[in-house]
Design an enzyme around this catalytic site. Structure first.
Site, PDB file in Angstrom:
ATOM      1  N   ASP A 177       0.965  -1.055   0.024  1.00 59.68           N
ATOM      2  CA  ASP A 177      -0.051   0.123  -0.010  1.00 59.68           C
ATOM      3  C   ASP A 177       0.753   1.224   0.055  1.00 59.68           C
ATOM      4  O   ASP A 177       1.432   1.510   0.919  1.00 59.68           O
ATOM      5  CB  ASP A 177      -0.751  -0.068   1.345  1.00 59.68           C
ATOM      6  CG  ASP A 177      -2.036   1.002   1.142  1.00 59.68           C
ATOM      7  OD1 ASP A 177      -1.410   2.316   0.797  1.00 59.68           O
ATOM      8  OD2 ASP A 177      -3.346   0.950   1.059  1.00 59.68           O
ATOM      9  N   HIS A 178       1.245   1.896  -1.069  1.00 61.35           N
ATOM     10  CA  HIS A 178       2.292   2.875  -1.255  1.00 61.35           C
ATOM     11  C   HIS A 178       2.134   4.065  -0.234  1.00 61.35           C
ATOM     12  O   HIS A 178       3.122   4.654   0.051  1.00 61.35           O
ATOM     13  CB  HIS A 178       2.565   3.170  -2.667  1.00 61.35           C
ATOM     14  CG  HIS A 178       1.587   3.975  -3.352  1.00 61.35           C
ATOM     15  ND1 HIS A 178       0.220   3.366  -3.871  1.00 61.35           N
ATOM     16  CD2 HIS A 178       1.294   5.461  -3.343  1.00 61.35           C
ATOM     17  CE1 HIS A 178      -0.444   4.496  -4.488  1.00 61.35           C
ATOM     18  NE2 HIS A 178       0.168   5.667  -4.085  1.00 61.35           N
ATOM     19  N   HIS A 240      -5.974   2.739   0.949  1.00 62.02           N
ATOM     20  CA  HIS A 240      -5.160   3.670   1.433  1.00 62.02           C
ATOM     21  C   HIS A 240      -5.827   4.479   2.757  1.00 62.02           C
ATOM     22  O   HIS A 240      -5.035   4.735   3.567  1.00 62.02           O
ATOM     23  CB  HIS A 240      -4.871   4.755   0.351  1.00 62.02           C
ATOM     24  CG  HIS A 240      -4.187   4.201  -0.859  1.00 62.02           C
ATOM     25  ND1 HIS A 240      -3.524   3.218  -0.964  1.00 62.02           N
ATOM     26  CD2 HIS A 240      -4.754   4.145  -2.370  1.00 62.02           C
ATOM     27  CE1 HIS A 240      -3.035   2.803  -2.288  1.00 62.02           C
ATOM     28  NE2 HIS A 240      -4.038   3.346  -3.071  1.00 62.02           N
TER      29      HIS A 240
END
Ligand code: NAD
Length: 478
Positions: A177-178, A240
């Protein structure tokens, strides 16, 4: 100097957009920092019949933003190999295994493998199964990196997880999950730890509400085909926004290691207050962008590869609550939208009047800016605005390289190489968040929204404001 790491990376989807835009530049930075040096190799795989030379050229082209000595880029690219590959063809995995093993010997990579799924999600299970059945796993470490989306609802996420679990243990799976790789998000636990007073007031006694906004100024651009299968709720909220909530709302672990952090986050997500179908319309709203005020921009329904009567939401907002001692009765308002007036990811923490008992001005607001600005600010009684610009994280090993320009992907690749899973999403967390999101999605799918319902370059539909006004609150970023 950074500690050098050893591994063979096998990048499935090595000719694709993610690989070229994010992964190769991130690997190059690690190369410049000395974290990747002599003992690494990268195998790019995809369907096209590219040569090593051609592949290396595309890698060098992906580094065009770096104003560097060409020789350094060429040295880096010499670690790259290309293997044409069809995900369904067992023979191709055997060829891949042989190449990886040869590169192990050539670069002395201690048989460590990073399998990176930069490929369409429908292939994740197939690739993992073949890695196992064709014996690609080695006696070094074997780490599987998975990009989003991880399923499109709880059932499909369970199916995917079952498929992956047949080939890799949970310990070996790194779900990206950047946002968890972003500097400011990673800094939140440190901020809390370094400022005990701040942590002390992060609870339902002193917090009125918390707001998380992930706003984008762009529309869907050329990703209409994908977006039609996703929408803002799946694309941004389930992953996110939920993960950011996890970092802000979790109790402080006694020890800052991956296991303690995940135990606490898992407990937090398990305490998400149940949402019943008839609560959905009261607590969640959706929107789809129209043209802008001047009539110049495309409405979502006129975008490429988008249905003319699409009911996909490009904006979602909601009120999320936790049923636990720390947070019960504190609304967490979240929103994410495309075509908002500007790109901004931020967290606003609104304190109530009781903080005055602690010598802090009543109704203080602390804002944590995630991107594009990074830092925090304190707004007191709407008058006294103090901005604290911070030079947040410096990598002790190589401050110059890892300072501000450090990108989320670099940070996450460093964690993968170090075997540190603190900044990745674990299955139990995902299960809880999908279960929650499914209730909203199911309800929304049963009703026809009146779309489009907000102009491009605005803050989303009016209903997003009403959502807070009903509680006597309002969005801080408006
Ligand atoms: P892309 O379409 O640009 O690349 C896909 C790659 O898969 C290509 O290299 C293609 O050759 C390869 N491929 C397709 N079919 C294949 C097959 N049958 N056998 C072997 N290889 C095959 O896609 P992308 O944008 O790079 O996205 C890759 C993954 O990353 C997706 O899961 C996407 O959801 C995820 N992701 C991408 C981004 C991004 O910024 N691009 C961001 C977040 C997540």
């Amino acid at each position: 100097m950074a500690t050098e790491k050893s591994a063979v990376f096998i990048i499935f989807g090595g000719s694709g957009d993610l690989a070229h835009r994010k992964l190769y530049p991130a690997l190059y930075r690690l190369f410049k920092a000395g974290m990747l040096k002599d003992h690494f190799a990268v195998i790019g795989t995809a369907r096209r019949p590219w040569s090593n030379e051609y592949f290396r050229q595309t890698v060098i082209t992906s580094l065009e933003d770096f104003d560097d000595d060409k020789r350094m880029m060429e040295n880096f690219a010499m670690h790259f190999y290309y293997q044409s590959h069809d995900v369904n063809d067992s023979d191709h995995y055997i060829a891949l295994k042989q190449l990886a093993s040869k590169l192990d010997d050539r670069f002395d990579t201690e048989h460590n493998r990073v399998y990176y799924m930069a490929i369409a999600p429908r292939f994740f299970g197939t690739v993992a199964a073949h890695i196992k059945s064709e014996g690609l796993k080695t006696d070094g470490y074997n780490r599987l990196v998975i990009e989003k989306p991880f399923g499109r609802d709880l059932n499909s996420a369970c199916d995917l997880n079952d498929a992956l679990s047949k080939a890799f243990t949970e310990e070996e799976i790194y779900r990206i999950d950047h946002y968890l790789g972003k500097k400011m998000v990673q800094e939140i636990p440190n901020l809390r730890k370094k400022n005990p007073k701040f942590d002390e007031i992060l609870n339902n006694k002193y917090v009125s509400n918390i707001q998380v906004t992930l706003g984008e100024s762009l529309g869907v651009e050329d990703r209409g085909g994908y977006y039609e299968t996703a929408g803002a709720l799946r694309d941004m909220v389930q992953n996110h926004i939920m993960q950011i909530l996890g970092v802000v709302a979790m109790d402080e672990p006694d020890v800052m290691d991956a296991k303690s952090i995940h135990d606490i986050k898992e407990k937090l997500f398990a305490s998400l207050k149940d949402l019943t179908p008839d609560e959905v319309s009261k607590k969640f709203v959706r929107g789809q962008y129209d043209t802008d005020e001047m009539g110049k921009l495309n409405p979502y329904r006129k975008e490429d590869k988008v249905e003319e009567d699409s009911n996909i939401e490009t904006f979602a907002a909601g009120k999320i609550e936790f049923d636990n001692e720390r947070w019960s009765n504190v609304p967490f308002y979240v929103r994410s939208g495309k075509r908002m007036p500007k790109k901004s990811s931020r967290i606003d923490i609104v304190f109530n009047e009781k903080v005055a008992d602690l010598g802090i001005r009543a109704n203080t607001i602390v804002t944590l800016f995630i991107e594009p600005d990074e830092g925090s600010s304190i707004l007191i009684n709407g008058i006294d605005y103090r901005e604290v610009k911070q030079n947040l994280i410096k990598y002790p090993e190589d401050p110059e390289i890892f300072d501000n320009a450090r990108e989320a992907y670099e940070s996450l690749i460093i964690d993968i190489l170090a075997g540190d899973k603190a900044n990745f999403t674990l299955w139990e967390e995902l299960k809880s968040t999908w279960k929650y999101i499914d209730v909203i999605r199911k309800q929304w799918d049963e009703e026809s929204p009146k779309f489009p319902n907000y102009l491009s370059n605005t803050m989303g539909p009016d209903t997003a404001d009403t959502l807070l006004e009903k509680d006597g609150n309002s969005w801080i970023w408006n």
